[in-house]
Motif scaffolding. Structure first.
Motif, PDB file in Angstrom:
ATOM      1  N   GLU A  37      -8.551  -0.023   6.675  1.00 42.13           N
ATOM      2  CA  GLU A  37      -8.216  -0.820   7.854  1.00 42.13           C
ATOM      3  C   GLU A  37      -8.446  -0.048   9.140  1.00 42.13           C
ATOM      4  O   GLU A  37      -8.548  -0.649  10.221  1.00 42.13           O
ATOM      5  CB  GLU A  37      -6.756  -1.288   7.775  1.00 42.13           C
ATOM      6  N   THR A  38      -8.553   1.279   9.033  1.00 36.44           N
ATOM      7  CA  THR A  38      -8.830   2.089  10.216  1.00 36.44           C
ATOM      8  C   THR A  38     -10.327   2.313  10.429  1.00 36.44           C
ATOM      9  O   THR A  38     -10.724   2.994  11.360  1.00 36.44           O
ATOM     10  CB  THR A  38      -8.123   3.448  10.102  1.00 36.44           C
ATOM     11  N   HIS A 110     -19.907  -5.745  17.996  1.00 38.06           N
ATOM     12  CA  HIS A 110     -18.907  -5.753  19.074  1.00 38.06           C
ATOM     13  C   HIS A 110     -18.984  -7.053  19.873  1.00 38.06           C
ATOM     14  O   HIS A 110     -17.952  -7.596  20.285  1.00 38.06           O
ATOM     15  CB  HIS A 110     -19.116  -4.548  19.996  1.00 38.06           C
ATOM     16  N   LYS A 114     -15.516  -9.223  19.093  1.00 41.32           N
ATOM     17  CA  LYS A 114     -14.556  -8.710  20.079  1.00 41.32           C
ATOM     18  C   LYS A 114     -13.320  -9.599  20.218  1.00 41.32           C
ATOM     19  O   LYS A 114     -12.233  -9.114  20.569  1.00 41.32           O
ATOM     20  CB  LYS A 114     -15.241  -8.549  21.440  1.00 41.32           C
ATOM     21  N   SER A 117      -9.373 -11.178  15.641  1.00 42.07           N
ATOM     22  CA  SER A 117      -8.252 -10.235  15.478  1.00 42.07           C
ATOM     23  C   SER A 117      -7.898  -9.961  14.027  1.00 42.07           C
ATOM     24  O   SER A 117      -6.846  -9.369  13.756  1.00 42.07           O
ATOM     25  CB  SER A 117      -7.020 -10.784  16.218  1.00 42.07           C
ATOM     26  N   THR A 118      -8.699 -10.351  13.088  1.00 40.68           N
ATOM     27  CA  THR A 118      -8.363 -10.130  11.673  1.00 40.68           C
ATOM     28  C   THR A 118      -8.542  -8.652  11.319  1.00 40.68           C
ATOM     29  O   THR A 118      -9.338  -7.934  11.964  1.00 40.68           O
ATOM     30  CB  THR A 118      -9.254 -10.981  10.760  1.00 40.68           C
ATOM     31  N   PRO A 119      -7.835  -8.170  10.292  1.00 45.35           N
ATOM     32  CA  PRO A 119      -7.983  -6.766   9.878  1.00 45.35           C
ATOM     33  C   PRO A 119      -9.425  -6.410   9.510  1.00 45.35           C
ATOM     34  O   PRO A 119      -9.870  -5.286   9.775  1.00 45.35           O
ATOM     35  CB  PRO A 119      -7.065  -6.666   8.652  1.00 45.35           C
ATOM     36  N   LYS A 122     -11.426  -5.908  12.777  1.00 42.17           N
ATOM     37  CA  LYS A 122     -11.019  -4.668  13.451  1.00 42.17           C
ATOM     38  C   LYS A 122     -11.527  -3.432  12.710  1.00 42.17           C
ATOM     39  O   LYS A 122     -11.951  -2.450  13.329  1.00 42.17           O
ATOM     40  CB  LYS A 122      -9.487  -4.621  13.556  1.00 42.17           C
ATOM     41  N   LEU A 125     -15.322  -2.964  13.490  1.00 38.59           N
ATOM     42  CA  LEU A 125     -15.544  -2.425  14.841  1.00 38.59           C
ATOM     43  C   LEU A 125     -15.107  -0.960  14.911  1.00 38.59           C
ATOM     44  O   LEU A 125     -15.773  -0.136  15.566  1.00 38.59           O
ATOM     45  CB  LEU A 125     -14.775  -3.265  15.865  1.00 38.59           C
ATOM     46  N   SER A 126     -14.010  -0.659  14.256  1.00 41.03           N
ATOM     47  CA  SER A 126     -13.542   0.733  14.238  1.00 41.03           C
ATOM     48  C   SER A 126     -14.545   1.630  13.507  1.00 41.03           C
ATOM     49  O   SER A 126     -14.781   2.780  13.923  1.00 41.03           O
ATOM     50  CB  SER A 126     -12.175   0.801  13.554  1.00 41.03           C
TER      51      SER A 126
END
Length: 571
Positions: A37-38, A110, A114, A117-119, A122, A125-126
């Motif tokens: 998730e990160t 991106h 952008k 907002s789903t995990p 994110k 993008l991370s």
């Protein structure tokens, strides 16, 4: 007409849940990049199975966002791509280009994710923010990865066991971005509505000998092809959804190898209204000579053809003669695809034309199976040549004549006659073509009385009788000289057909010598047969014969030889 039919096919396939929606496309995938998730890369999981032969991974097919059209430029795909775009590395080790590809992919993701907002969004993008292409090769997962990971295989993202393309909010973001087009509206050639035209259409894959990366039916890539100051496909304006629809439908047809056929250089696909599969199933063996399934016999096939040609439904195959049916032949042409032929008619009328064609081909000595268009064209090709592909122009013309019920092309007759002269051999297929050609293209030199299934002993046609007489002379020689290496067919066949007055006196003299070698019973037998044929011919032979008359000669020769084999079987 072609693009409209393909667009309607796409709508029918969508209704049957057999094809992806607008903006989505089936794509072969080899590996999944598993992210935390990160955004950290946790694992690289193969997608598909080992093929068991060369120990290579067989990619699996997934429904993913539609691919972009790229040749040498840099354009990223959304949610999937090769290692150069998603990891910034490639086998070529061109670090500068790989980094540019990675940046292009990062900017696209991106831009589209952008506001999601789903995990999963994110995490992707991370990942693009944290991943460093310069040190990517030192990553333990990359260092120990299979070699084909860097060879252009496709990769996708997976977060917490969920593939990115399955996230509903990500799907919504892609659909909104895919349908958003800016530009001047023009009238769409397919729908007639005003829409913003698609600048570059998706590629068509699966046409034999075309570019493996795909080619185009609609394409303008040089000023000579453009008009009124318009560029690219704005010269033939087609809306984005329609461009996707017709290419997706055609790629769907070409991907189904069981329903793709070759006629010459043309790759042929067929379909019926409402995308009902039973029409393709029946056309495979009725039109293209595929092997009959276990549930069908030759009798069933001929019965079905007869019913459909009369406009009656066929219960065995659940076939409606009123259903519209389409046949499209595509040939490679560099980066483009040319339309070799396109046919549209009711299934019943098509089968009537095909059934009439098969009836014209009926001749004694031919196998019970129907002579397919491929088998027809094969008779015009030297089977000892390296390239056994029939002439592509002839292939298209023959296909059109069969499907549309129009006269056969003259090139078909010329091709068959050329092979007969070169090989001095009249096969059942070649004799069938001669018979069918002159039944559909009538000529006084080859009248209907000689265009029979078997020998017409009552025919008084001079060239036909000469062909019969030549076959009797050949049989006489073989009886008098068993095992002879070179027969009169090897020495005199072509000349006898073209200039009988020159050759037949020679054959008459030879026949007398051969008769003297036989026993009395055989001598009387052959003498009587020769006398009966000479009585029809009269005292003088024709000086020269025309091409149709040579066709009569060849048919007379073939029929007489088949009669000889038939009598042997009866004995």
């Amino acid at each position: 007409m072609i693009l409209q039919a393909l667009t309607q096919l796409y709508r029918d396939l969508v209704d049957r849940n057999e094809i992806a929606q607008d903006g989505w496309s089936p794509t072969k995938v080899s590996y999944a990049l598993c992210l935390s998730e990160t955004g950290a890369l946790e694992n690289i999981v193969p997608q598909g199975e080992n093929d068991g032969k060369k120990n290579k991974l067989r990619p699996t097919q997934k429904c993913l966002p539609a691919p972009v059209k790229r040749s040498s430029g840099i354009k990223a795909n959304f949610l999937w791509d090769n290692s150069q775009y998603l990891l910034g590395i490639a086998e070529e080790k061109d670090l500068e280009r790989s980094q540019s590809c990675f940046r292009s992919s990062a900017e696209l993701h991106h831009q589209l994710l952008k506001d999601v907002s789903t995990p999963t969004a994110k995490a992707i993008l991370s990942f693009f923010d944290k991943w460093d292409p310069e040190t990517a090769m030192k990553h333990p997962l990359i260092a120990g990865c299979p070699g084909d990971l860097l060879k252009g295989t496709n990769l996708i993202f997976r977060v917490n066991g969920i593939f990115a393309q399955e996230d509903p909010q990500i799907q919504e973001a892609w659909n909104k971005a895919y349908g958003k087009v800016e530009g001047e509206k023009q009238q769409c050639l397919i729908t007639g509505n005003f829409d913003i035209p698609e600048e570059t259409h998706p590629a068509i894959k699966g046409v034999r000998d075309a570019q493996s990366s795909g080619a185009n039916i609609v394409s303008f890539n040089a000023p000579a092809f453009c008009s009124y100051g318009k560029e690219k496909n704005f010269n033939a304006p087609i809306g984005k959804n329609e461009a996707f629809a017709y290419t997706a439908a055609l790629n769907h047809l070409l991907a189904d190898q069981e329903n793709v056929h070759q006629i010459g250089d043309a790759t042929v696909v067929c379909w019926a209204d409402c995308a009902d599969p039973q029409y393709n199933f029946f056309s495979n063996f009725a039109l293209f000579g595929d092997s009959l399934p276990e549930t069908w016999t030759q009798s069933d096939l001929r019965s079905a053809l007869s019913l459909l040609s009369q406009g009656l439904p066929c219960e065995k195959g659940n076939l409606d003669p009123k259903r519209n049916f389409y046949i499209l032949g595509l040939s490679p042409n560099a980066a483009r695809i040319s339309v070799r032929f396109f046919y549209r008619n009711s299934f019943g009328k098509l089968m009537k034309n095909v059934n009439d064609h098969y009836e014209r081909l009926e001749i004694e000595g031919k196998r019970t199976e129907l002579l397919s268009p491929w088998g027809l064209l094969r008779e015009t090709v030297n089977q000892n040549a390296t390239n056994k592909t029939p002439n592509p122009v002839l292939s298209g013309a023959v296909a059109r004549s069969i499907f549309m019920g129009i006269p056969y092309p003259a090139a078909l007759l010329q091709g068959v006659m050329l092979r007969i002269r070169a090989e001095r051999e009249i096969t059942a297929g070649r004799a069938a073509i001669l018979k069918a050609y002159y039944l559909k293209n009538p000529s006084e030199g080859c009248p209907k009385e000689v265009l029979t299934v078997s020998l017409n002993e009552n025919s008084t046609n001079i060239p036909y009788t000469l062909g019969r007489l030549f076959a009797v002379y050949e049989e006489l020689q073989e009886k008098a000289n068993p095992g002879i290496n070179a027969t009169i067919k090897d020495k005199y066949f072509n000349a006898a057909a073209a200039t009988p007055a020159t050759i037949f006196p020679i054959l008459d003299n030879l026949s007398q010598k051969h008769l003297r070698k036989l026993e009395q019973a055989f001598r009387v037998y052959f003498d009587r047969r020769i006398g009966e044929l000479k009585e029809v011919l009269g005292e003088e032979y024709p000086v020269r014969t025309t091409l149709p008359e040579q066709g009569s000669f060849n048919l007379g020769y073939y029929h007489q030889k088949q009669q000889r084999y038939k009598k042997k079987e009866e004995k």
